[in-house]
Design a protein around this motif. Structure first.
Motif, PDB file in Angstrom:
ATOM      1  N   LEU A 169      -2.820  -2.626  -6.825  1.00  0.00           N
ATOM      2  CA  LEU A 169      -2.488  -1.215  -6.626  1.00  0.00           C
ATOM      3  C   LEU A 169      -2.531  -0.898  -5.147  1.00  0.00           C
ATOM      4  O   LEU A 169      -3.545  -1.124  -4.480  1.00  0.00           O
ATOM      5  N   ILE A 170      -1.428  -0.385  -4.646  1.00  0.00           N
ATOM      6  CA  ILE A 170      -1.361   0.105  -3.273  1.00  0.00           C
ATOM      7  C   ILE A 170      -1.095   1.600  -3.335  1.00  0.00           C
ATOM      8  O   ILE A 170      -0.152   2.046  -4.007  1.00  0.00           O
ATOM      9  N   ILE A 171      -1.926   2.374  -2.668  1.00  0.00           N
ATOM     10  CA  ILE A 171      -1.750   3.819  -2.578  1.00  0.00           C
ATOM     11  C   ILE A 171      -1.388   4.158  -1.139  1.00  0.00           C
ATOM     12  O   ILE A 171      -2.175   3.917  -0.223  1.00  0.00           O
ATOM     13  N   CYS A 172      -0.188   4.688  -0.955  1.00  0.00           N
ATOM     14  CA  CYS A 172       0.255   5.096   0.375  1.00  0.00           C
ATOM     15  C   CYS A 172       0.017   6.589   0.551  1.00  0.00           C
ATOM     16  O   CYS A 172       0.411   7.387  -0.306  1.00  0.00           O
ATOM     17  N   ARG A 173      -0.633   6.929   1.661  1.00  0.00           N
ATOM     18  CA  ARG A 173      -0.799   8.335   2.029  1.00  0.00           C
ATOM     19  C   ARG A 173       0.036   8.588   3.282  1.00  0.00           C
ATOM     20  O   ARG A 173      -0.464   8.484   4.413  1.00  0.00           O
ATOM     21  N   PRO A 174       1.304   8.920   3.118  1.00  0.00           N
ATOM     22  CA  PRO A 174       2.154   9.140   4.296  1.00  0.00           C
ATOM     23  C   PRO A 174       1.905  10.502   4.930  1.00  0.00           C
ATOM     24  O   PRO A 174       1.583  11.481   4.250  1.00  0.00           O
ATOM     25  N   LEU A 216       8.365   3.296   6.350  1.00  0.00           N
ATOM     26  CA  LEU A 216       7.515   3.417   5.173  1.00  0.00           C
ATOM     27  C   LEU A 216       7.915   2.436   4.084  1.00  0.00           C
ATOM     28  O   LEU A 216       7.062   1.723   3.533  1.00  0.00           O
ATOM     29  N   VAL A 217       9.211   2.370   3.762  1.00  0.00           N
ATOM     30  CA  VAL A 217       9.616   1.482   2.665  1.00  0.00           C
ATOM     31  C   VAL A 217       9.494   0.010   3.065  1.00  0.00           C
ATOM     32  O   VAL A 217       9.197  -0.846   2.216  1.00  0.00           O
ATOM     33  N   HIS A 218       9.698  -0.299   4.343  1.00  0.00           N
ATOM     34  CA  HIS A 218       9.468  -1.676   4.796  1.00  0.00           C
ATOM     35  C   HIS A 218       7.995  -2.040   4.632  1.00  0.00           C
ATOM     36  O   HIS A 218       7.666  -3.149   4.187  1.00  0.00           O
ATOM     37  N   PHE A 219       7.115  -1.116   5.008  1.00  0.00           N
ATOM     38  CA  PHE A 219       5.685  -1.396   4.851  1.00  0.00           C
ATOM     39  C   PHE A 219       5.323  -1.550   3.379  1.00  0.00           C
ATOM     40  O   PHE A 219       4.527  -2.431   3.008  1.00  0.00           O
ATOM     41  N   MET A 220       5.853  -0.711   2.531  1.00  0.00           N
ATOM     42  CA  MET A 220       5.567  -0.785   1.105  1.00  0.00           C
ATOM     43  C   MET A 220       5.867  -2.170   0.550  1.00  0.00           C
ATOM     44  O   MET A 220       5.031  -2.776  -0.144  1.00  0.00           O
ATOM     45  N   MET A 221       7.038  -2.683   0.873  1.00  0.00           N
ATOM     46  CA  MET A 221       7.423  -3.999   0.355  1.00  0.00           C
ATOM     47  C   MET A 221       6.593  -5.114   0.994  1.00  0.00           C
ATOM     48  O   MET A 221       6.198  -6.076   0.318  1.00  0.00           O
ATOM     49  N   THR A 226       2.459  -9.287   0.346  1.00  0.00           N
ATOM     50  CA  THR A 226       1.367 -10.006   1.004  1.00  0.00           C
ATOM     51  C   THR A 226       0.036  -9.794   0.279  1.00  0.00           C
ATOM     52  O   THR A 226      -1.026 -10.147   0.807  1.00  0.00           O
ATOM     53  N   GLY A 227       0.105  -9.228  -0.921  1.00  0.00           N
ATOM     54  CA  GLY A 227      -1.083  -9.122  -1.757  1.00  0.00           C
ATOM     55  C   GLY A 227      -2.075  -8.060  -1.346  1.00  0.00           C
ATOM     56  O   GLY A 227      -3.263  -8.137  -1.707  1.00  0.00           O
ATOM     57  N   GLY A 307      -1.502  -6.404  10.022  1.00  0.00           N
ATOM     58  CA  GLY A 307      -0.606  -7.545  10.204  1.00  0.00           C
ATOM     59  C   GLY A 307       0.855  -7.171  10.085  1.00  0.00           C
ATOM     60  O   GLY A 307       1.741  -7.957  10.422  1.00  0.00           O
ATOM     61  N   TYR A 308       1.107  -5.957   9.619  1.00  0.00           N
ATOM     62  CA  TYR A 308       2.489  -5.473   9.521  1.00  0.00           C
ATOM     63  C   TYR A 308       3.038  -5.209  10.918  1.00  0.00           C
ATOM     64  O   TYR A 308       2.366  -4.615  11.759  1.00  0.00           O
ATOM     65  N   LYS A 309       4.266  -5.641  11.161  1.00  0.00           N
ATOM     66  CA  LYS A 309       4.913  -5.462  12.464  1.00  0.00           C
ATOM     67  C   LYS A 309       5.885  -4.285  12.393  1.00  0.00           C
ATOM     68  O   LYS A 309       6.881  -4.320  11.661  1.00  0.00           O
ATOM     69  N   ARG A 310       5.598  -3.258  13.160  1.00  0.00           N
ATOM     70  CA  ARG A 310       6.465  -2.079  13.174  1.00  0.00           C
ATOM     71  C   ARG A 310       7.851  -2.400  13.699  1.00  0.00           C
ATOM     72  O   ARG A 310       8.005  -3.223  14.596  1.00  0.00           O
TER      73      ARG A 310
END
Length: 331
Positions: A169-174, A216-221, A226-227, A307-310
């Motif tokens: 479960l990933i919860i995004c708070r944008p 946002l959608v790139h980060f979501m995926m 990446t678990g 570790g996500y690259k903007r």
């Protein structure tokens, strides 16, 4: 593999579908868009309502028990984007009915179908309105029906996740999510600058946490693949002030404006008079003016250090949005 998107016809969902089609879909994969609004209809949700080839659309109301029968796999991903969120704009009970009951119905359906991966888009509204910086570990103190409903929805998803060890479960708070099809805060900001009616409300240093919708959608995926698990504030780090955002919009679009600083009490008085007469259309509404004067000081270090690259900086994101609109406007 199935990508099942509840509320997929809205602003974020449409950009997510674009990304899935461009970078993730394999020959046997399927995308399902389950929403109240179908392509070709007048949208009752803000954002883009468009038809995308290869996507299977089904009218769905998450406030009711979900009867959606497809063969599922252990790798399937459910995106719960369905929400009533615009404030002001809805009665209090509408936030609770859609956001809480919707969370219950979506997680129940996932339980029945053996889904093990959910990404839920929450909000920074559960933190409540105050100037203090907010971290993922900050105690939520929501002070609006929307914020309360999203916090309860988070807890419902977390309850689902704890039932089995292998659930993700990933919860995004944008923060403020902006980009093509937004029709919200940044669109009104650009229109106000271009029309020479945008003003600073009482101060220029109000912090407004935000994120570009494509980011946002790139980060979501990336987070799903990446678990990752848990809650992520989805904002620039550090968050920008309203003055910095205005300067980035002007630089990206070639606007040259002078933005006056108006005392907050004076502008609130005007909003109370003009708002009921139609000022809401251009943002002159007491609730919106009040929001402009309070910072959304949200810390994005967890995302930054994940570790996500903007892909986009602030000005770069407005330039990309401007290109998407044929360099004519931001809308």
């Amino acid at each position: 593999m199935n990508y099942i998107i509840f509320g997929g016809s809205g602003f974020i969902g449409t950009h997510l579908i674009h990304l899935l089609k461009e970078e993730y879909i394999k020959p046997n994969d399927k995308i399902y868009d389950l929403d109240l609004v179908m392509p070709g209809e007048e949208g009752v949700v803000p954002g883009i309502v468009e038809h995308n080839d290869g996507v299977q659309y089904m009218r769905m109301d998450v406030r009711k028990l979900i009867h959606f029968d497809i063969p599922t796999t252990p790798d399937d991903i459910v995106f719960n984007l369905a929400a009533v969120h615009r404030t002001p704009g809805h009665e209090d009970n509408e936030y609770f009915e859609t956001n809480i009951r919707g969370a219950e119905d979506v997680t129940q359906w996932c339980e029945e179908k053996g889904i093990k991966r959910i990404l839920f888009t929450s909000s920074i509204a559960p933190y409540g309105a105050s100037e203090e910086i907010k971290y993922e570990t900050t105690l939520p103190t929501p002070n609006t029906p929307y914020g309360i409903s999203k916090l309860v929805a988070e807890k419902i998803h977390e309850k689902w996740a704890t039932k089995e060890d292998d659930r993700q479960l990933i919860i995004c708070r944008p923060g403020i999510v902006y980009g093509k099809g937004e029709h919200g805060n940044m669109t009104r900001l650009y229109a106000g600058l271009k029309g020479h009616y945008f003003v600073y409300t009482g101060r220029k240093d109000t912090i407004k946490a935000c994120i570009y919708v494509k980011e946002l959608v790139h980060f979501m995926m990336w987070a799903l693949n990446t678990g990752k698990n848990g809650i992520y504030n989805c904002t620039f780090e550090p968050a920008f002030t309203i003055e910095q955002i205005v300067q980035a919009v002007e630089s990206a679009t070639g606007l040259k404006t002078w933005v006056p600083l108006i005392p907050g009490k004076l502008l609130m008085g005007v909003a109370k008079v003009v708002g009921p007469l139609g000022g809401k259309a251009v943002g002159i509404h007491p609730a919106r003016v009040k929001k402009l004067m309070i910072s959304t000081n949200i810390c994005g270090k967890k995302l930054k250090n994940s570790g996500y690259k903007r892909r986009w900086g602030l000005e770069d994101s407005f330039k990309d949005w401007f290109e998407d609109c044929n360099r004519e406007c931001l809308k």
